[in-house]
Design a protein around this motif. Structure first.
Motif, PDB file in Angstrom:
ATOM      1  N   SER A 279      18.419  35.258 -84.667  1.00 57.79           N
ATOM      2  CA  SER A 279      17.219  35.800 -84.015  1.00 57.79           C
ATOM      3  C   SER A 279      16.894  35.072 -82.717  1.00 57.79           C
ATOM      4  N   ASN A 280      17.165  33.784 -82.660  1.00 59.38           N
ATOM      5  CA  ASN A 280      16.910  33.043 -81.417  1.00 59.38           C
ATOM      6  C   ASN A 280      18.050  33.224 -80.426  1.00 59.38           C
ATOM      7  N   GLY A 281      19.200  33.589 -80.934  1.00 53.02           N
ATOM      8  CA  GLY A 281      20.334  33.997 -80.109  1.00 53.02           C
ATOM      9  C   GLY A 281      20.844  35.298 -80.687  1.00 53.02           C
TER      10      GLY A 281
ATOM     11  N   PRO B  93       6.880  28.500 -76.563  1.00 49.64           N
ATOM     12  CA  PRO B  93       5.563  28.753 -75.962  1.00 49.64           C
ATOM     13  C   PRO B  93       4.485  28.911 -77.038  1.00 49.64           C
TER      14      PRO B  93
ATOM     15  N   ILE C 298       1.429  30.889 -77.820  1.00 52.42           N
ATOM     16  CA  ILE C 298       0.887  32.108 -77.220  1.00 52.42           C
ATOM     17  C   ILE C 298      -0.395  32.578 -77.898  1.00 52.42           C
TER      18      ILE C 298
ATOM     19  N   LEU D 155       7.154  40.041 -90.635  1.00 47.56           N
ATOM     20  CA  LEU D 155       7.270  40.556 -89.266  1.00 47.56           C
ATOM     21  C   LEU D 155       6.547  41.897 -89.124  1.00 47.56           C
TER      22      LEU D 155
ATOM     23  N   ASN E 241       3.098  42.973 -86.846  1.00 47.83           N
ATOM     24  CA  ASN E 241       3.128  44.033 -85.831  1.00 47.83           C
ATOM     25  C   ASN E 241       1.807  44.768 -85.715  1.00 47.83           C
TER      26      ASN E 241
ATOM     27  N   ARG F 292       8.609  33.438 -85.567  1.00 44.59           N
ATOM     28  CA  ARG F 292       8.105  32.941 -84.282  1.00 44.59           C
ATOM     29  C   ARG F 292       8.648  33.759 -83.122  1.00 44.59           C
ATOM     30  N   THR F 293       9.937  34.058 -83.181  1.00 46.84           N
ATOM     31  CA  THR F 293      10.580  34.734 -82.060  1.00 46.84           C
ATOM     32  C   THR F 293      10.029  36.134 -81.830  1.00 46.84           C
ATOM     33  N   TYR F 294       9.764  36.848 -82.917  1.00 47.79           N
ATOM     34  CA  TYR F 294       9.389  38.259 -82.773  1.00 47.79           C
ATOM     35  C   TYR F 294       7.888  38.509 -82.751  1.00 47.79           C
TER      36      TYR F 294
ATOM     37  N   THR G  56       3.570  36.562 -82.626  1.00 49.80           N
ATOM     38  CA  THR G  56       2.750  35.495 -82.044  1.00 49.80           C
ATOM     39  C   THR G  56       2.624  34.297 -82.986  1.00 49.80           C
TER      40      THR G  56
ATOM     41  N   ALA H  52      11.539  42.708 -79.552  1.00 50.74           N
ATOM     42  CA  ALA H  52      10.361  42.021 -79.022  1.00 50.74           C
ATOM     43  C   ALA H  52       9.892  42.661 -77.710  1.00 50.74           C
TER      44      ALA H  52
ATOM     45  N   GLN I  98       8.798  46.880 -78.828  1.00 52.56           N
ATOM     46  CA  GLN I  98       8.100  47.399 -80.012  1.00 52.56           C
ATOM     47  C   GLN I  98       6.650  47.750 -79.749  1.00 52.56           C
TER      48      GLN I  98
ATOM     49  N   GLN J 212       5.163  51.484 -80.127  1.00 55.33           N
ATOM     50  CA  GLN J 212       4.199  51.647 -81.208  1.00 55.33           C
ATOM     51  C   GLN J 212       2.866  52.181 -80.712  1.00 55.33           C
TER      52      GLN J 212
ATOM     53  N   GLN K 278       7.158  37.698 -75.159  1.00 53.80           N
ATOM     54  CA  GLN K 278       6.510  36.557 -74.514  1.00 53.80           C
ATOM     55  C   GLN K 278       7.466  35.395 -74.296  1.00 53.80           C
ATOM     56  N   ASN K 279       8.626  35.491 -74.888  1.00 54.72           N
ATOM     57  CA  ASN K 279       9.634  34.442 -74.669  1.00 54.72           C
ATOM     58  C   ASN K 279      10.532  34.756 -73.483  1.00 54.72           C
TER      59      ASN K 279
ATOM     60  N   ILE L 264      19.692  40.608 -77.225  1.00 53.92           N
ATOM     61  CA  ILE L 264      19.748  39.641 -78.332  1.00 53.92           C
ATOM     62  C   ILE L 264      18.738  40.039 -79.406  1.00 53.92           C
ATOM     63  N   GLY L 265      18.782  39.309 -80.514  1.00 51.53           N
ATOM     64  CA  GLY L 265      17.740  39.441 -81.523  1.00 51.53           C
ATOM     65  C   GLY L 265      18.042  40.450 -82.608  1.00 51.53           C
ATOM     66  N   SER L 266      17.001  41.008 -83.165  1.00 55.13           N
ATOM     67  CA  SER L 266      17.061  41.846 -84.366  1.00 55.13           C
ATOM     68  C   SER L 266      18.064  42.987 -84.236  1.00 55.13           C
TER      69      SER L 266
END
Lengths: 424, 147
Positions: free
Chosen positions: A253-255, A299, A301, A381, A385, A402-404, A406, B29, B32, B36, B47-48, B68-70
């Motif tokens: 998820s972070n990469g 960050p 946020i 997650l 949302n 955290r990645t997806y 706040t 991220a 969505q 939505q 935000q990243n 990247i990601g999901s």
């Protein structure tokens, strides 16, 4: 790409227009990556990522209807990612209104579609489908058409199965056609490491922090990781598998990591060792300072960075049975030390429905309940949302969450202190 | 003006204004919230990602190294295309990743009315050269012109 006569006939429309589109999708997907052929999907079950009946994904429902109407259904039963709703998870009236009436109003309809397409059973909703209690655990060398980044990286790395980082919808295409294109992590060559990671920390690194650091560094590449046998041993026991579950989810998820090899531990690293490393592989050293640098780089946020947390999630990806027992012990001990009876921040542990059922048979279920922690099979997650949940100060030890969202990341020890002893 | 030659993943021609991210685009991220809550401009919600956060993506030439990601990423791109909130095109400096490829291919096969040319392997120099607001033209043969 070479296609068998049968595959070519499907592409030519001999099994109908919809099946031709399914095959065309897979052929184009393979062509984009230089696939030389299709290979049969050999796992018993599939795993799909799109589990939520969000109003916004109505194009997906329309596509599923097309597949159902054409009889183009999955040749395998499948598990799904977690459900987005659980009435036991704290939410106020307005949040619930948004969950049920606006966001996930299509949940029941979508689950009806999934049943027609091949859903394994009512409990098959978890991101950790490979846990023993769930039973979707592929064998080494099996070819999968899975999605869900944390499940794919686990299946590839810990179980030695073969699966690309397929997207939602593409996952079911392979299951309907019974084949996937032969490229990337399905091939021997694609499973070789182009990064060497040397872990040189003075203590066992936090799984989700180490995974985050490695994911952000190597992105979609395959890392070969040295130095973890010191902390995890050389057996894939329950503790090691749980660690790798959380570690892998953070790399993915972070990469965009789909496979890692851990020296002396994961099956291909044990079998083939350094022959898995490509010539000229780049090197990344992770020490205490590097992990601190990575954690400090996240960050904050929240609108008010000093806000008191209103909710805590542990279990993204879903917790294993032993992990639940260990956390129960830790929370009980923390509360005893602080003199508190219940957790000081509303806290939700998330796990697979089948694991939850097993846990509830143990004496630990009442122990956990007595701490005030809520046990749920929700997807945190999906909870976050909700536009009324997003601005809430939520804390977690999940780097994926955290990645997806706040949610603010803390290490497991920090989370434990916050929920049992207090403090921002 | 400079030209960059890439490989066509999904065909098409378009002219649009560039938005650029030098880090990987986290598709879920990024899109969505926009999908939505009916944001037709598809404002980036990741935000990243300091390069893109808060910027419009719908109708723009999205220039990026990879996504990247999901693994919902491809499904998210597919939905963006079905709802008309997709970028005008996606232009990758390196080889495309499996999630972005899935999304763009699914849209190309199942949503023939949704146009989103995708070109990859444009080279590192492409991403160094292109800046937000530059005019991008994607030609039929995978050539990308940057003004």
């Amino acid at each position: 790409m070479f296609l068998t006569d049968e595959q070519q006939a499907i592409l030519n429309g001999e099994k109908g227009e919809t099946m031709a589109k399914v095959m065309k999708t897979l052929v184009m997907y393979g062509d984009a990556f230089g696939a030389d052929k299709m290979v049969p999907v050999t796992s018993e079950y599939n795993h799909l990522v799109t589990s939520f009946g969000l109003k916004m994904i109505s194009p997906v429902y329309e596509l599923m209807d097309q597949l159902i109407e054409a009889g183009a259904i999955s040749q395998q039963k499948f598990s799904m990612d977690p459900r987005p709703l659980d009435k036991n998870v704290p939410a106020n009236f307005l949040q619930n209104l948004i969950f049920n009436k606006f966001m996930y109003s299509k949940q029941d309809f979508y689950e009806g579609q999934l049943k027609q397409l091949g859903l394994l059973n009512e409990d098959a909703f978890t991101c950790a489908c490979y846990l023993d209690q769930v039973g979707n655990k592929p064998k080494k060398g099996e070819v999968l058409s899975w999605a869900e980044s944390s499940a794919v990286v686990y299946a590839n790395s810990v179980l030695g199965a073969r699966c690309n980082r397929n997207s939602g919808i593409m996952d079911i295409m392979g299951s309907i056609a019974g084949c996937v294109p032969h490229f990337g992590l399905v091939t021997d060559e694609g499973r070789k490491a182009t990064w060497i990671v040397k872990v040189e920390t003075t203590k066992k690194p936090e799984a989700q922090l180490l995974g985050s650091a490695i994911g952000m560094k190597v992105m979609e590449d395959v890392p070969y990781i040295y130095g973890m046998d010191k902390w995890l041993g050389t057996e894939l026991d329950d503790a090691a598998c749980t660690y790798l579950k959380d570690f892998g989810a953070a790399t993915a998820s972070n990469g965009a990591v789909g496979l890692y090899h851990m020296d002396k531990l994961t099956p291909e690293a044990v079998e083939m060792g350094e022959s898995l490393i490509c010539e000229g592989a780049q090197v990344y050293v992770v020490d205490d300072a590097e992990l601190q640098r990575v954690q400090d780089s996240y960050p904050v946020i929240w609108k008010n960075p000093d806000a008191k947390p209103k909710l805590c999630f542990v279990g993204c990806p879903h917790m294993s049975l032993q992990q639940l027992i260990d956390w129960t012990d830790r929370v009980k001990k923390g509360l005893q030390e602080s003199g508190n009876k219940k957790v000081l921040i509303p806290t939700v542990f998330t796990t697979a429905p089948a694991v939850k059922k097993e846990f509830e048979k143990t004496r630990h279920a009442n122990r956990l309940k007595s701490t005030g922690v809520v046990l749920s099979d929700i997807c945190p997650l999906m909870y976050m949302n909700n536009p009324l949940c997003g601005p809430m100060p939520v804390i977690t030890c999940s780097n994926k969450l955290r990645t997806y969202t706040t949610a603010r990341y803390y290490t497991e020890d920090e989370i434990l202190t916050k929920i049992t002893k207090g403090g921002n | 003006m400079r030209e960059f030659k890439g490989r066509i993943v999904t065909p098409g021609t378009v002219t649009a204004e560039a938005v650029v991210t030098h880090g990987g685009l986290n598709t879920l991220a990024s899109f969505q919230k926009a999908l939505q809550f009916g944001d037709k401009k598809a404002t980036c919600g990741d935000q990243n990602n300091p390069d893109l956060y808060g910027k419009e993506m719908a109708g723009k030439a999205l220039c990026l190294p990879q996504t990247i990601g999901s693994t919902t990423g491809g499904m998210v791109i597919y939905c963006a295309c079905a709802m008309g909130r997709q970028p005008a095109c996606m232009l990758f400096s390196g080889p495309i990743d499996s999630l972005a490829a899935a999304g763009s291919i699914l849209a190309s096969v199942w949503l023939p009315e949704a146009q989103m040319p995708v070109v990859d392997s444009l080279g590192e120099e492409f991403l160094s050269y292109v800046k937000d607001g530059m005019k991008i033209t994607v030609k039929e043969d995978g050539t990308v012109c940057v003004d």
